[in-house]
Design a protein around this motif. Structure first.
Motif, PDB file in Angstrom:
ATOM      1  N   ARG A  47      -7.216   0.756 -12.458  1.00 37.68           N
ATOM      2  CA  ARG A  47      -7.244   0.101 -11.152  1.00 37.68           C
ATOM      3  C   ARG A  47      -7.174   1.194 -10.094  1.00 37.68           C
ATOM      4  O   ARG A  47      -6.215   1.969 -10.047  1.00 37.68           O
ATOM      5  CB  ARG A  47      -6.058  -0.866 -11.020  1.00 37.68           C
ATOM      6  CG  ARG A  47      -5.987  -1.616  -9.702  1.00 37.68           C
ATOM      7  CD  ARG A  47      -5.230  -2.937  -9.853  1.00 37.68           C
ATOM      8  NE  ARG A  47      -4.023  -2.800 -10.664  1.00 37.68           N
ATOM      9  CZ  ARG A  47      -2.793  -2.682 -10.159  1.00 37.68           C
ATOM     10  NH1 ARG A  47      -2.605  -2.657  -8.853  1.00 37.68           N
ATOM     11  NH2 ARG A  47      -1.752  -2.586 -10.963  1.00 37.68           N
ATOM     12  N   ARG A  64      -6.767   2.440  -6.379  1.00 34.25           N
ATOM     13  CA  ARG A  64      -6.204   2.047  -5.076  1.00 34.25           C
ATOM     14  C   ARG A  64      -6.549   3.120  -4.063  1.00 34.25           C
ATOM     15  O   ARG A  64      -6.339   4.313  -4.306  1.00 34.25           O
ATOM     16  CB  ARG A  64      -4.686   1.887  -5.197  1.00 34.25           C
ATOM     17  CG  ARG A  64      -3.995   1.461  -3.904  1.00 34.25           C
ATOM     18  CD  ARG A  64      -2.499   1.356  -4.126  1.00 34.25           C
ATOM     19  NE  ARG A  64      -2.164   0.298  -5.084  1.00 34.25           N
ATOM     20  CZ  ARG A  64      -0.967   0.176  -5.655  1.00 34.25           C
ATOM     21  NH1 ARG A  64      -0.010   1.045  -5.385  1.00 34.25           N
ATOM     22  NH2 ARG A  64      -0.741  -0.812  -6.505  1.00 34.25           N
ATOM     23  N   GLU A 118      -8.286  -2.204  -3.453  1.00 31.01           N
ATOM     24  CA  GLU A 118      -8.186  -1.981  -4.889  1.00 31.01           C
ATOM     25  C   GLU A 118      -9.410  -2.538  -5.606  1.00 31.01           C
ATOM     26  O   GLU A 118      -9.931  -3.592  -5.239  1.00 31.01           O
ATOM     27  CB  GLU A 118      -6.915  -2.626  -5.466  1.00 31.01           C
ATOM     28  CG  GLU A 118      -5.628  -1.964  -5.015  1.00 31.01           C
ATOM     29  CD  GLU A 118      -4.411  -2.512  -5.756  1.00 31.01           C
ATOM     30  OE1 GLU A 118      -4.617  -3.380  -6.641  1.00 31.01           O
ATOM     31  OE2 GLU A 118      -3.291  -2.078  -5.457  1.00 31.01           O
TER      32      GLU A 118
END
Length: 358
Positions: A107, A109, A150
């Motif tokens: 993920r 960010r 994100e």
């Protein structure tokens, strides 16, 4: 050999991911003007400025595993530079997942510039994925914005078989487009059916002797570039791209001259092996992203090298009959000299370009 980054002509940021077993390489490009406006930091290449820029980028981004643990982010290189168009902040990162986490799911960010400039965005793309497949076009994951900071990247599961097959395809594709590599080998093979006497190519070898000579030259070249390929992958052996590329052009020039007039008769396998070491260094950038584990690197390198050898062997087999027929043709000497001259001219052009490159 690939340049440090592709041309960047747009005012947005770009993040390019290259997946390998155990790690992800990332090329991050942020427009210099936007970075300076958003952060108020100096945008020059003084050590203090680069240290502040590094700290700011790392503070404004994170890479997370599925369970929320952070990936380790290593900064391999950072610079303010003009690649194409306006100058950019360019970072090269190595991302390592936490223990037990998937190296194919993350993920991303991102708040770099987007927090201070809501109209700014960063494109997140997958540039390469050795285990999941080598594709001709980049895959767009999405845009990171102030409202959507994100994005999840999930490359699924890929086993050793897929990695081996894709590494084989990568090696085959690379050597098929490596005209200088193939031209060096073919020029070195051109006088293989001939015997040197009095500073000229004169008498002809038998068919069996010619095949043996060709086999020794091809084998020596394979051993040479395989050796440096392994050294690059496992021990990080590198040379700057410019001297390596210039050395390859020089090898083509030397083999072209030898095809016209014998420079090292009987020593062709030795020369093929020595120059093969230089040619192998040209693959170093590709194999540097073959992952962390020794087994995965070994499998990938084996596939990559076999891909190179498959194309190389195919080219040699196709050229074999032509090389032997040329040596027996009554105009063969003139044709060989013409081919050597054209090869030498191409080598001189490459050498001039590569020595003149900044």
């Amino acid at each position: 050999m690939p340049s440090p980054a592709l041309a960047h002509l747009t005012p947005n940021s770009e993040i390019r991911l290259d997946f390998a077993p155990g790690l992800v390489k990332a090329d991050v490009i942020v427009p210099q003007a936007e970075f300076g406006y958003a952060t108020g930091l100096a945008t020059d290449n003084q050590p203090q400025s680069l240290a502040q820029a590094t700290a700011r980028v790392l503070a404004d981004m994170a890479v997370l595993a599925q369970d929320g643990r952070r990936w380790t982010i290593g900064v391999d290189r950072i610079a303010f530079e003009q690649i194409a168009g306006p100058p950019d902040l360019h970072l090269q990162l190595t991302l390592t997942p936490p223990s037990g986490a998937s190296d194919r799911n993350l993920r991303w960010r991102w708040h770099v510039v987007t927090r201070e400039a809501p109209s700014h965005f960063a494109l997140l793309v997958v540039d390469g994925d050795l285990a999941g497949g080598v594709r001709g076009e980049r895959e767009l994951v999405g845009a990171l914005t102030s409202g959507r900071p994100e994005l999840v990247v999930d490359r699924g599961h890929a086993g050793m078989g897929a990695m081996f097959g894709n590494a084989f395809a990568l090696g085959a594709h690379h050597i098929a487009q490596g005209y200088d590599h193939l031209l060096f080998l073919l020029a070195l093979l051109l006088p293989a059916p001939l015997i040197a006497a009095g500073g000229r190519w004169s008498a002809r070898r038998t068919g069996r002797e010619t095949l043996a000579k060709l086999a020794w030259i091809v084998t020596a070249f394979t051993v040479g570039h395989s050796a440096t390929l392994i050294l690059a992958a496992f021990f990080g052996v590198r040379l700057p791209a410019q001297p390596v590329e210039a050395g390859i052009a020089l090898s083509v020039l030397v083999s072209a001259i030898h095809a016209a007039r014998p420079l090292f008769p009987g020593k062709e396998p030795v020369v093929a092996g020595l120059f093969g070491l230089v040619h192998g260094l040209a693959f170093a950038t590709l194999v540097s992203n073959f992952g962390l584990g020794a087994i995965t690197r070994a499998v990938a390198i084996l596939g990559f090298n076999l891909g190179i050898e498959a194309v190389q062997l195919g080219v040699v087999l196709v050229a074999l009959h032509a090389i032997i027929a040329l040596s027996r043709w009554r105009h063969g000497d003139r044709a060989r000299l013409a081919l050597a001259a054209m090869t030498g001219l191409a080598a001189l052009v490459w050498l001039t370009q590569r020595l003149g490159a900044s």
